[in-house]
Design a protein around this motif. Sequence first.
Motif, PDB file in Angstrom:
ATOM      1  N   PRO A 154       0.812  -1.223   0.000  1.00 19.82           N
ATOM      2  CA  PRO A 154       0.000   0.000   0.000  1.00 19.82           C
ATOM      3  C   PRO A 154       0.846   1.274   0.000  1.00 19.82           C
ATOM      4  O   PRO A 154       0.360   2.344  -0.365  1.00 19.82           O
ATOM      5  CB  PRO A 154      -0.819  -0.127   1.297  1.00 19.82           C
ATOM      6  CG  PRO A 154      -0.897  -1.600   1.544  1.00 19.82           C
ATOM      7  CD  PRO A 154       0.436  -2.129   1.089  1.00 19.82           C
ATOM      8  N   SER A 155       2.118   1.170   0.377  1.00 23.76           N
ATOM      9  CA  SER A 155       2.985   2.345   0.416  1.00 23.76           C
ATOM     10  C   SER A 155       3.264   2.894  -0.986  1.00 23.76           C
ATOM     11  O   SER A 155       3.749   4.019  -1.133  1.00 23.76           O
ATOM     12  CB  SER A 155       4.305   2.014   1.104  1.00 23.76           C
ATOM     13  OG  SER A 155       5.017   1.022   0.383  1.00 23.76           O
ATOM     14  N   THR A 156       2.964   2.100  -2.020  1.00 20.57           N
ATOM     15  CA  THR A 156       3.186   2.562  -3.393  1.00 20.57           C
ATOM     16  C   THR A 156       2.064   3.467  -3.888  1.00 20.57           C
ATOM     17  O   THR A 156       2.144   4.004  -4.993  1.00 20.57           O
ATOM     18  CB  THR A 156       3.309   1.365  -4.340  1.00 20.57           C
ATOM     19  OG1 THR A 156       2.066   0.623  -4.342  1.00 20.57           O
ATOM     20  CG2 THR A 156       4.430   0.434  -3.915  1.00 20.57           C
ATOM     21  N   LEU A 157       1.029   3.648  -3.072  1.00 21.48           N
ATOM     22  CA  LEU A 157      -0.135   4.424  -3.489  1.00 21.48           C
ATOM     23  C   LEU A 157       0.050   5.904  -3.192  1.00 21.48           C
ATOM     24  O   LEU A 157       0.677   6.289  -2.199  1.00 21.48           O
ATOM     25  CB  LEU A 157      -1.395   3.910  -2.786  1.00 21.48           C
ATOM     26  CG  LEU A 157      -1.724   2.429  -3.017  1.00 21.48           C
ATOM     27  CD1 LEU A 157      -2.901   2.024  -2.148  1.00 21.48           C
ATOM     28  CD2 LEU A 157      -2.031   2.173  -4.484  1.00 21.48           C
ATOM     29  N   ASN A 227      -8.838   4.933 -10.706  1.00 21.75           N
ATOM     30  CA  ASN A 227      -7.791   3.922 -10.712  1.00 21.75           C
ATOM     31  C   ASN A 227      -7.082   3.830  -9.366  1.00 21.75           C
ATOM     32  O   ASN A 227      -6.646   2.756  -8.953  1.00 21.75           O
ATOM     33  CB  ASN A 227      -6.758   4.239 -11.801  1.00 21.75           C
ATOM     34  CG  ASN A 227      -6.851   3.268 -12.973  1.00 21.75           C
ATOM     35  OD1 ASN A 227      -7.654   2.337 -12.963  1.00 21.75           O
ATOM     36  ND2 ASN A 227      -6.034   3.483 -13.985  1.00 21.75           N
ATOM     37  N   GLU A 228      -6.941   4.964  -8.666  1.00 27.88           N
ATOM     38  CA  GLU A 228      -6.278   4.938  -7.368  1.00 27.88           C
ATOM     39  C   GLU A 228      -7.067   4.093  -6.371  1.00 27.88           C
ATOM     40  O   GLU A 228      -6.491   3.391  -5.531  1.00 27.88           O
ATOM     41  CB  GLU A 228      -6.086   6.364  -6.841  1.00 27.88           C
ATOM     42  CG  GLU A 228      -5.076   7.180  -7.633  1.00 27.88           C
ATOM     43  CD  GLU A 228      -3.731   6.484  -7.760  1.00 27.88           C
ATOM     44  OE1 GLU A 228      -3.176   6.076  -6.719  1.00 27.88           O
ATOM     45  OE2 GLU A 228      -3.237   6.327  -8.892  1.00 27.88           O
ATOM     46  N   VAL A 229      -8.394   4.155  -6.458  1.00 27.29           N
ATOM     47  CA  VAL A 229      -9.230   3.313  -5.589  1.00 27.29           C
ATOM     48  C   VAL A 229      -9.030   1.846  -5.947  1.00 27.29           C
ATOM     49  O   VAL A 229      -8.895   0.982  -5.068  1.00 27.29           O
ATOM     50  CB  VAL A 229     -10.717   3.706  -5.715  1.00 27.29           C
ATOM     51  CG1 VAL A 229     -11.591   2.748  -4.920  1.00 27.29           C
ATOM     52  CG2 VAL A 229     -10.946   5.134  -5.241  1.00 27.29           C
ATOM     53  N   LEU A 230      -9.003   1.546  -7.244  1.00 28.13           N
ATOM     54  CA  LEU A 230      -8.815   0.164  -7.688  1.00 28.13           C
ATOM     55  C   LEU A 230      -7.450  -0.363  -7.245  1.00 28.13           C
ATOM     56  O   LEU A 230      -7.328  -1.507  -6.781  1.00 28.13           O
ATOM     57  CB  LEU A 230      -8.943   0.096  -9.210  1.00 28.13           C
ATOM     58  CG  LEU A 230      -9.108  -1.287  -9.844  1.00 28.13           C
ATOM     59  CD1 LEU A 230     -10.249  -2.055  -9.209  1.00 28.13           C
ATOM     60  CD2 LEU A 230      -9.330  -1.141 -11.344  1.00 28.13           C
ATOM     61  N   SER A 252      -3.777   1.113 -19.263  1.00 27.74           N
ATOM     62  CA  SER A 252      -2.306   1.075 -19.262  1.00 27.74           C
ATOM     63  C   SER A 252      -1.721   1.568 -17.949  1.00 27.74           C
ATOM     64  O   SER A 252      -0.668   1.088 -17.508  1.00 27.74           O
ATOM     65  CB  SER A 252      -1.755   1.897 -20.421  1.00 27.74           C
ATOM     66  OG  SER A 252      -2.226   3.239 -20.372  1.00 27.74           O
ATOM     67  N   ASP A 253      -2.389   2.522 -17.292  1.00 27.19           N
ATOM     68  CA  ASP A 253      -1.893   3.033 -16.013  1.00 27.19           C
ATOM     69  C   ASP A 253      -1.858   1.923 -14.961  1.00 27.19           C
ATOM     70  O   ASP A 253      -0.856   1.754 -14.250  1.00 27.19           O
ATOM     71  CB  ASP A 253      -2.780   4.181 -15.531  1.00 27.19           C
ATOM     72  CG  ASP A 253      -2.444   4.632 -14.115  1.00 27.19           C
ATOM     73  OD1 ASP A 253      -1.289   5.024 -13.874  1.00 27.19           O
ATOM     74  OD2 ASP A 253      -3.339   4.572 -13.241  1.00 27.19           O
ATOM     75  N   TRP A 257       1.515   0.039 -13.360  1.00 26.89           N
ATOM     76  CA  TRP A 257       1.702   0.011 -11.897  1.00 26.89           C
ATOM     77  C   TRP A 257       1.943  -1.425 -11.427  1.00 26.89           C
ATOM     78  O   TRP A 257       2.827  -1.677 -10.604  1.00 26.89           O
ATOM     79  CB  TRP A 257       0.481   0.619 -11.218  1.00 26.89           C
ATOM     80  CG  TRP A 257       0.487   0.575  -9.719  1.00 26.89           C
ATOM     81  CD1 TRP A 257       1.223   1.338  -8.872  1.00 26.89           C
ATOM     82  CD2 TRP A 257      -0.315  -0.292  -8.895  1.00 26.89           C
ATOM     83  NE1 TRP A 257       0.941   1.015  -7.567  1.00 26.89           N
ATOM     84  CE2 TRP A 257       0.002   0.018  -7.547  1.00 26.89           C
ATOM     85  CE3 TRP A 257      -1.263  -1.271  -9.145  1.00 26.89           C
ATOM     86  CZ2 TRP A 257      -0.602  -0.626  -6.473  1.00 26.89           C
ATOM     87  CZ3 TRP A 257      -1.864  -1.917  -8.077  1.00 26.89           C
ATOM     88  CH2 TRP A 257      -1.531  -1.598  -6.762  1.00 26.89           C
ATOM     89  N   LEU A 258       1.185  -2.361 -11.961  1.00 33.59           N
ATOM     90  CA  LEU A 258       1.345  -3.764 -11.581  1.00 33.59           C
ATOM     91  C   LEU A 258       2.697  -4.310 -12.044  1.00 33.59           C
ATOM     92  O   LEU A 258       3.378  -5.027 -11.303  1.00 33.59           O
ATOM     93  CB  LEU A 258       0.202  -4.598 -12.164  1.00 33.59           C
ATOM     94  CG  LEU A 258      -1.174  -4.391 -11.521  1.00 33.59           C
ATOM     95  CD1 LEU A 258      -2.271  -5.006 -12.382  1.00 33.59           C
ATOM     96  CD2 LEU A 258      -1.215  -4.972 -10.110  1.00 33.59           C
ATOM     97  N   LEU A 259       3.094  -3.979 -13.272  1.00 35.51           N
ATOM     98  CA  LEU A 259       4.394  -4.441 -13.771  1.00 35.51           C
ATOM     99  C   LEU A 259       5.537  -3.873 -12.934  1.00 35.51           C
ATOM    100  O   LEU A 259       6.499  -4.580 -12.616  1.00 35.51           O
ATOM    101  CB  LEU A 259       4.559  -4.055 -15.237  1.00 35.51           C
ATOM    102  CG  LEU A 259       3.636  -4.766 -16.240  1.00 35.51           C
ATOM    103  CD1 LEU A 259       3.803  -4.161 -17.628  1.00 35.51           C
ATOM    104  CD2 LEU A 259       3.906  -6.264 -16.270  1.00 35.51           C
ATOM    105  N   ASP A 260       5.434  -2.599 -12.563  1.00 29.69           N
ATOM    106  CA  ASP A 260       6.458  -1.984 -11.719  1.00 29.69           C
ATOM    107  C   ASP A 260       6.523  -2.652 -10.348  1.00 29.69           C
ATOM    108  O   ASP A 260       7.583  -2.658  -9.697  1.00 29.69           O
ATOM    109  CB  ASP A 260       6.186  -0.487 -11.543  1.00 29.69           C
ATOM    110  CG  ASP A 260       6.463   0.308 -12.812  1.00 29.69           C
ATOM    111  OD1 ASP A 260       7.156  -0.223 -13.705  1.00 29.69           O
ATOM    112  OD2 ASP A 260       5.988   1.456 -12.915  1.00 29.69           O
ATOM    113  N   ALA A 261       5.392  -3.221  -9.906  1.00 24.55           N
ATOM    114  CA  ALA A 261       5.336  -3.883  -8.598  1.00 24.55           C
ATOM    115  C   ALA A 261       5.772  -5.343  -8.673  1.00 24.55           C
ATOM    116  O   ALA A 261       5.736  -6.055  -7.661  1.00 24.55           O
ATOM    117  CB  ALA A 261       3.924  -3.794  -8.030  1.00 24.55           C
TER     118      ALA A 261
END
Length: 290
Positions: A154-157, A227-230, A252-253, A257-261
């Motif tokens: 969650p810190s990535t949000l 998207n931030e909520v999702l 794509s956003d 984000w998922l790929l970066d994670a």
Amino acid sequence: MSLTIRSIEHTDAEICGKIGFQAHKAVSSAHGYPSEQPSIDFAVEMIKTLLANPYSQGYVAERWGKILGSIFVHKFPPSPVAAIGPLTVDPSGEGGGVGRALMEASLMEARKRDYDQVRLIQSPSHLRSFALYTKCGFALREPLFLMQGRSPSPSTLQKKYDIRAAELRDISACNQICVSIHGFSRELELQHAIDQRVASVAIDSTDGISGYAAGIGFFGHAVAKTNEVLKALIANSSSILGPGFFVPGRNSDLIRWLLDAGFRIVWPANLMTVGNYVEPLGPFLPSIAY
């Protein structure tokens, strides 16, 4: 070479599960990605689960007493959408009209129940099934990707949301969000997810419930105002249920984000529909059903 279509019975689960495993293995092996049915036990158990679902109707195709394939059509009241799947045909029976006959039986079942919207998830690498569905009136609506990995921190949000388990009292607010995005609610699926304790809601300090997930995973779906909520619903999920979850290719956003994670794209899929279709108006995650 007459082909018979009949309702599936509990005694058919073993053979239908084995055919499903073999059919998916043949397609996935040919294209180098993991099968969505990783084992015979998984495939058989899935058939048994569908047989126990009062909102699912299954059919088998037989020739000379031998089962060559099966299909299910699912209802999700009060949603106006019916979903088809899985459709599996014994590799030895492909090209013999088995898939077409099973599709026609399932579409007839949907029409009989007055469903004017029918959906399915298709593997784009399986060109034979894409051609079949197109001939049956289906149109490609959403390219999807099955994402696999561990829930990001969650810190990535950018913004913090209060994520808690969904409760029955939340259903009305959740329905409103789903209707605003899809044009209909998915109340039955959400209620089942609440009963199974896998559903969650995101609370915004000013807007209240801003999104929900009926489980983050293969059989779950999610909708959110942004998207931030999702992302918050995904990041705060205790586990990913099943072999991953689907993300629309156009988002794509979220995919970035998922790929970066550390997530990876396991295999592609297509959402296809026949009948009335409303373009989704906000962020969402589909299930394997639709």
